[in-house]
Design a protein around this motif. Sequence first.
Motif, PDB file in Angstrom:
ATOM      1  N   TYR A   1       0.858  -1.186   0.000  1.00 59.82           N
ATOM      2  CA  TYR A   1       0.000   0.000   0.000  1.00 59.82           C
ATOM      3  C   TYR A   1       0.893   1.235   0.000  1.00 59.82           C
ATOM      4  O   TYR A   1       1.256   1.755   1.056  1.00 59.82           O
ATOM      5  CB  TYR A   1      -0.925  -0.001   1.210  1.00 59.82           C
ATOM      6  CG  TYR A   1      -2.253  -0.677   0.956  1.00 59.82           C
ATOM      7  CD1 TYR A   1      -3.366   0.057   0.583  1.00 59.82           C
ATOM      8  CD2 TYR A   1      -2.377  -2.054   1.070  1.00 59.82           C
ATOM      9  CE1 TYR A   1      -4.582  -0.566   0.335  1.00 59.82           C
ATOM     10  CE2 TYR A   1      -3.589  -2.686   0.826  1.00 59.82           C
ATOM     11  CZ  TYR A   1      -4.686  -1.927   0.462  1.00 59.82           C
ATOM     12  OH  TYR A   1      -5.891  -2.534   0.210  1.00 59.82           O
ATOM     13  N   PRO A   2       1.265   1.732  -1.177  1.00 58.26           N
ATOM     14  CA  PRO A   2       2.149   2.901  -1.226  1.00 58.26           C
ATOM     15  C   PRO A   2       1.418   4.172  -0.807  1.00 58.26           C
ATOM     16  O   PRO A   2       0.217   4.331  -1.043  1.00 58.26           O
ATOM     17  CB  PRO A   2       2.562   2.957  -2.696  1.00 58.26           C
ATOM     18  CG  PRO A   2       1.419   2.333  -3.428  1.00 58.26           C
ATOM     19  CD  PRO A   2       0.894   1.259  -2.522  1.00 58.26           C
ATOM     20  N   VAL A   3       2.152   5.089  -0.180  1.00 58.06           N
ATOM     21  CA  VAL A   3       1.645   6.422   0.121  1.00 58.06           C
ATOM     22  C   VAL A   3       2.130   7.337  -0.995  1.00 58.06           C
ATOM     23  O   VAL A   3       3.332   7.569  -1.139  1.00 58.06           O
ATOM     24  CB  VAL A   3       2.143   6.917   1.491  1.00 58.06           C
ATOM     25  CG1 VAL A   3       1.597   8.303   1.785  1.00 58.06           C
ATOM     26  CG2 VAL A   3       1.751   5.935   2.588  1.00 58.06           C
ATOM     27  N   LEU A   4       1.222   7.838  -1.807  1.00 53.37           N
ATOM     28  CA  LEU A   4       1.609   8.654  -2.959  1.00 53.37           C
ATOM     29  C   LEU A   4       1.729  10.119  -2.566  1.00 53.37           C
ATOM     30  O   LEU A   4       1.180  10.559  -1.549  1.00 53.37           O
ATOM     31  CB  LEU A   4       0.612   8.470  -4.102  1.00 53.37           C
ATOM     32  CG  LEU A   4      -0.879   8.668  -3.830  1.00 53.37           C
ATOM     33  CD1 LEU A   4      -1.278  10.124  -3.875  1.00 53.37           C
ATOM     34  CD2 LEU A   4      -1.695   7.873  -4.829  1.00 53.37           C
TER      35      LEU A   4
ATOM     36  N   PHE B   1      -3.792   9.478   4.067  1.00 51.69           N
ATOM     37  CA  PHE B   1      -5.158   9.079   4.382  1.00 51.69           C
ATOM     38  C   PHE B   1      -5.811   8.336   3.228  1.00 51.69           C
ATOM     39  O   PHE B   1      -6.993   7.964   3.316  1.00 51.69           O
ATOM     40  CB  PHE B   1      -6.017  10.308   4.736  1.00 51.69           C
ATOM     41  CG  PHE B   1      -6.067  11.343   3.639  1.00 51.69           C
ATOM     42  CD1 PHE B   1      -7.002  11.263   2.620  1.00 51.69           C
ATOM     43  CD2 PHE B   1      -5.166  12.394   3.619  1.00 51.69           C
ATOM     44  CE1 PHE B   1      -7.049  12.204   1.611  1.00 51.69           C
ATOM     45  CE2 PHE B   1      -5.203  13.335   2.612  1.00 51.69           C
ATOM     46  CZ  PHE B   1      -6.143  13.241   1.611  1.00 51.69           C
ATOM     47  N   GLY B   2      -5.093   8.130   2.137  1.00 53.79           N
ATOM     48  CA  GLY B   2      -5.655   7.453   0.970  1.00 53.79           C
ATOM     49  C   GLY B   2      -5.128   6.034   0.840  1.00 53.79           C
ATOM     50  O   GLY B   2      -3.937   5.763   1.054  1.00 53.79           O
ATOM     51  N   PHE B   3      -6.019   5.098   0.468  1.00 56.00           N
ATOM     52  CA  PHE B   3      -5.645   3.687   0.351  1.00 56.00           C
ATOM     53  C   PHE B   3      -6.110   3.098  -0.979  1.00 56.00           C
ATOM     54  O   PHE B   3      -6.286   1.887  -1.086  1.00 56.00           O
ATOM     55  CB  PHE B   3      -6.264   2.884   1.503  1.00 56.00           C
ATOM     56  CG  PHE B   3      -5.944   3.435   2.865  1.00 56.00           C
ATOM     57  CD1 PHE B   3      -4.747   3.134   3.493  1.00 56.00           C
ATOM     58  CD2 PHE B   3      -6.838   4.286   3.502  1.00 56.00           C
ATOM     59  CE1 PHE B   3      -4.455   3.647   4.734  1.00 56.00           C
ATOM     60  CE2 PHE B   3      -6.552   4.803   4.747  1.00 56.00           C
ATOM     61  CZ  PHE B   3      -5.356   4.495   5.367  1.00 56.00           C
ATOM     62  N   GLY B   4      -6.313   3.967  -1.985  1.00 55.82           N
ATOM     63  CA  GLY B   4      -6.845   3.486  -3.257  1.00 55.82           C
ATOM     64  C   GLY B   4      -5.822   2.813  -4.152  1.00 55.82           C
ATOM     65  O   GLY B   4      -6.150   1.881  -4.890  1.00 55.82           O
TER      66      GLY B   4
ATOM     67  N   GLY C   1     -15.280   7.010  -2.813  1.00 53.47           N
ATOM     68  CA  GLY C   1     -14.706   6.782  -1.482  1.00 53.47           C
ATOM     69  C   GLY C   1     -15.343   5.663  -0.684  1.00 53.47           C
ATOM     70  O   GLY C   1     -16.507   5.320  -0.857  1.00 53.47           O
ATOM     71  N   GLY C   2     -14.553   5.083   0.210  1.00 56.42           N
ATOM     72  CA  GLY C   2     -15.022   4.083   1.154  1.00 56.42           C
ATOM     73  C   GLY C   2     -14.639   2.668   0.808  1.00 56.42           C
ATOM     74  O   GLY C   2     -14.337   1.860   1.687  1.00 56.42           O
TER      75      GLY C   2
ATOM     76  N   MET D   1     -15.276  16.531   0.776  1.00 57.35           N
ATOM     77  CA  MET D   1     -14.949  17.939   0.995  1.00 57.35           C
ATOM     78  C   MET D   1     -13.622  18.100   1.733  1.00 57.35           C
ATOM     79  O   MET D   1     -12.851  19.030   1.442  1.00 57.35           O
ATOM     80  CB  MET D   1     -16.082  18.605   1.785  1.00 57.35           C
ATOM     81  CG  MET D   1     -17.393  18.743   1.007  1.00 57.35           C
ATOM     82  SD  MET D   1     -17.203  19.697  -0.524  1.00 57.35           S
ATOM     83  CE  MET D   1     -16.774  21.304   0.143  1.00 57.35           C
ATOM     84  N   GLN D   2     -13.343  17.227   2.682  1.00 56.55           N
ATOM     85  CA  GLN D   2     -12.041  17.288   3.358  1.00 56.55           C
ATOM     86  C   GLN D   2     -10.907  17.032   2.381  1.00 56.55           C
ATOM     87  O   GLN D   2      -9.876  17.712   2.419  1.00 56.55           O
ATOM     88  CB  GLN D   2     -12.014  16.264   4.502  1.00 56.55           C
ATOM     89  CG  GLN D   2     -12.909  16.602   5.676  1.00 56.55           C
ATOM     90  CD  GLN D   2     -12.923  15.515   6.718  1.00 56.55           C
ATOM     91  OE1 GLN D   2     -12.382  14.422   6.523  1.00 56.55           O
ATOM     92  NE2 GLN D   2     -13.551  15.779   7.863  1.00 56.55           N
ATOM     93  N   SER D   3     -11.087  16.048   1.520  1.00 51.52           N
ATOM     94  CA  SER D   3     -10.067  15.772   0.513  1.00 51.52           C
ATOM     95  C   SER D   3      -9.907  16.959  -0.433  1.00 51.52           C
ATOM     96  O   SER D   3      -8.791  17.300  -0.834  1.00 51.52           O
ATOM     97  CB  SER D   3     -10.445  14.513  -0.266  1.00 51.52           C
ATOM     98  OG  SER D   3      -9.514  14.252  -1.286  1.00 51.52           O
TER      99      SER D   3
END
Length: 605
Positions: free
Chosen positions: A454-457, A492-495, A518-519, A565-567
């Motif tokens: 799971y890379p953090v981009l 905070f992203g895991f896509g 999302g989700g 909205m936070q994103s």
Amino acid sequence: MLHAVMLRRGLLARVSRVGGVLVLICCSLSLLYVMTCSPPHIDDPPLSHALPRASPNHPSLGGTGPGMMGAGAGGGGARAGAPQRDGLPGGGGGGGQSYQALLQEREEQHRLHISSLKQQIAQLKEALQERSQQLKGVQESLKRAVAGGPAEAQEPGAGTKGGGGGGLGEAQGARSQQADLQEFLRSQLSKAEVAAGIRLASEYALVPFESFTLQRVYQLEMGLTRHPEEKPVRKDKRDELGEVLEMALHSLNSPQSSQQDGRGVVVKSQTSKVYSPSDFIEGITRTEKDKGTLYELTFRGESTNEFSRLVLFRPFGPLMKVKNERVDTANVPINIIVPLSRRTDKFKHFMHNFREVCVRQDGRVHLTVVYFGAEQITEVRSILENTSREANFKNYTLMQLDEEFSRGRGLDVGARAWKGGNVLLFFCDVDIYFNADFLNTCRLNTQPGKKVFYPVLFSQYNPALIYGSAEHIPPVEQQLVIKKDTGFWRDFGFGMTCQYRSDFINIGGFDIDIKGWGGEDVHLYRKYLHSNLLVVRAPSRGLFHLWHEKQCADELPPDQYRMCMQSKAMNEASHGQLGMLFFRHEIEAHLRKQKQQQNSNPKKT
């Protein structure tokens, strides 16, 4: 009434005394009768009359048990037909000697067994004493290191007892390793900022502390998912702080504990207070990653203005080699799956980067595009065909779904549609930019049945705000700079994720009931966390999220709309840049005032 009770107690006492005297007289008479009536046995050894008589079927007592009929021939034993007297084989004299030999043999066996037990007990005592001395030596060394005193070597000959040549050599080797480890730990403590500070090059070289209480941790390095005040969520952090607090309480409540006064003099602690977790006020901790972790804990004392402070240090041990392996990625293809709905302009930019990185540089990639709906499907097909024709690339699949867009549904369909064996999957979006180094990172950090990646981009800010205006925006390749003002790590992203198809299928895939934005990625991420697979989560310097204006649909549920909205807010600009935008009117007024003053000063002179 009282007189009757006292009389009853007196009678009971007299009866008990008379009964005791009668029992003593009976025992004495019985002993005298035994002594006078027993016949003398001059030839028998002492206590031989107490031994059981031999049975003809008891070989251990000189009898002829099964299979023992010929034991007398040439063996010095009793013949099968020899007469017996008093149950002893072969006559009186031979029987007495047999019992005496048997008794001596049994006594010798018991003596040897007792000697062996004593030796084992002695060895255990020596081992326990040796371990105690070693532990005491480590504690004394740590105390001397904290006080700044010289480190003494281990006592010569400590724990050298027991064992022969080989055991002695092993013991000496173990003690040498123990001494080396103690010396290393002492050096770690002496190099760390525990007893005194060290000179630092600048304000950025300081390692800050984090403070903590029983329920909260207060931290400086937050990222985007951590808070300035939060509960220790991770189990290792909870266990770490719990162990530190437990050791501190044990040290405070120990009867042999000692403390330092204000002048640094060690004095014996004579407090009667029993410390508990409720007496803990706060602690501070920091980790020097090449030395260890320092803890300072403060507790309430016996009075209002009195406190107890403990300083603990967890030194890091020396490096250990765990594995040395060769990894060959030459035959590891990657199936990149992209869900898409409209956005053909973004897809054209994506294919431009894909052709350069995946086709020309890597050459071990298959592309699967899952398109939702019929609108603009012709443009998407045309872009793929042009890339195939110009770059001679045939390893792609275009799938069309006539349904509402769902990212999880598209990725799930694309992964399950693959029929070429257990392939490495990379779930990607159309606004993602990656280079060839990332593809190798994806291969190296995944392993079927063992690891998922799971890379953090690095997410790009709005280029129009970074570079001032749309006219000054450079090409995309020149925008991909990892700096504080150009973007942020999207922790905070895991896509975006790399995993083998077998792991994805076995884990259960996506939750296809989630619609829209999302989700679905978080649900899949949690599935992997709850499995036995190792989840590798790390920043990737070759993976970028290109900025695009985000639209949050009104049809989204409240929780998804809030996430969107936070994103959107985080993607726009850095904290400082947003502040400049918010206060732009004050900044412009200040600049106008400065300009007016500069224009008026020459007139006065």
